[in-house]
Design a protein around this motif. Structure first.
Motif: not given
Length: 76
Positions: A13-20, A30-34
Protein backbone atom coordinates in the motif's frame (compact mmCIF):
# COMPACT_ATOMS: atom_id res chain seq x y z
CA UNK A 1 18.10 15.47 -2.12
CA UNK A 2 18.18 12.29 -4.20
CA UNK A 3 15.42 10.38 -5.95
CA UNK A 4 14.86 6.74 -5.01
CA UNK A 5 13.07 4.55 -7.51
CA UNK A 6 11.90 1.31 -5.91
CA UNK A 7 10.44 -1.63 -7.81
CA UNK A 8 8.77 -3.90 -5.27
CA UNK A 9 7.66 -7.51 -5.65
CA UNK A 10 4.60 -7.79 -3.41
CA UNK A 11 1.47 -5.70 -3.26
CA UNK A 12 2.34 -2.83 -0.96
CA UNK A 13 0.00 0.00 0.00
CA UNK A 14 1.05 3.59 -0.63
CA UNK A 15 1.03 4.39 3.09
CA UNK A 16 3.75 1.76 3.64
CA UNK A 17 6.16 4.30 2.13
CA UNK A 18 5.17 7.16 4.42
CA UNK A 19 8.06 8.31 6.59
CA UNK A 20 10.79 7.31 4.13
CA UNK A 21 10.72 10.56 2.18
CA UNK A 22 8.36 12.54 -0.01
CA UNK A 23 6.31 10.25 -2.25
CA UNK A 24 6.69 11.73 -5.72
CA UNK A 25 4.80 8.98 -7.55
CA UNK A 26 3.19 5.67 -6.68
CA UNK A 27 2.30 3.35 -9.55
CA UNK A 28 2.64 -0.25 -8.36
CA UNK A 29 4.94 -2.00 -8.53
CA UNK A 30 6.99 1.21 -8.56
CA UNK A 31 7.33 4.11 -6.17
CA UNK A 32 9.53 7.20 -6.41
CA UNK A 33 10.65 8.95 -3.25
CA UNK A 34 12.49 12.23 -2.76
CA UNK A 35 14.95 11.70 0.11
CA UNK A 36 17.49 13.97 1.78
CA UNK A 37 21.05 13.11 0.72
CA UNK A 38 22.07 12.57 4.32
CA UNK A 39 19.34 9.92 4.75
CA UNK A 40 19.89 7.83 1.60
CA UNK A 41 21.77 4.91 3.18
CA UNK A 42 19.47 4.65 6.17
CA UNK A 43 16.30 4.87 4.06
CA UNK A 44 17.54 2.27 1.56
CA UNK A 45 18.32 -0.18 4.37
CA UNK A 46 14.94 0.38 6.03
CA UNK A 47 13.11 -0.14 2.74
CA UNK A 48 14.99 -3.36 1.97
CA UNK A 49 14.10 -4.63 5.45
CA UNK A 50 10.43 -3.59 5.14
CA UNK A 51 9.36 -4.67 1.63
CA UNK A 52 10.51 -7.20 -0.94
CA UNK A 53 12.55 -4.97 -3.26
CA UNK A 54 13.23 -6.22 -6.81
CA UNK A 55 15.22 -3.16 -7.85
CA UNK A 56 16.33 0.06 -6.21
CA UNK A 57 17.85 3.00 -8.06
CA UNK A 58 19.32 6.16 -6.53
CA UNK A 59 19.26 9.13 -8.90
CA UNK A 60 20.41 12.72 -8.75
CA UNK A 61 17.68 15.29 -9.29
CA UNK A 62 17.09 16.31 -12.91
CA UNK A 63 19.27 19.26 -13.96
CA UNK A 64 16.14 21.27 -14.78
CA UNK A 65 15.03 21.10 -11.15
CA UNK A 66 18.47 22.16 -9.91
CA UNK A 67 18.51 25.18 -12.22
CA UNK A 68 14.95 26.14 -11.28
CA UNK A 69 15.84 25.93 -7.59
CA UNK A 70 18.88 28.15 -8.06
CA UNK A 71 16.80 30.84 -9.77
CA UNK A 72 14.00 30.53 -7.19
CA UNK A 73 16.46 30.95 -4.30
CA UNK A 74 17.99 34.04 -5.93
CA UNK A 75 14.63 35.76 -6.25
CA UNK A 76 13.55 35.10 -2.66
Amino acid sequence: WKMLKIDFADHVARDAFEGYGEIVSFQPPEVRLRVARSEISRVCQRLIDAVEVRDLTVEDPPIEEIIARIFTERTE
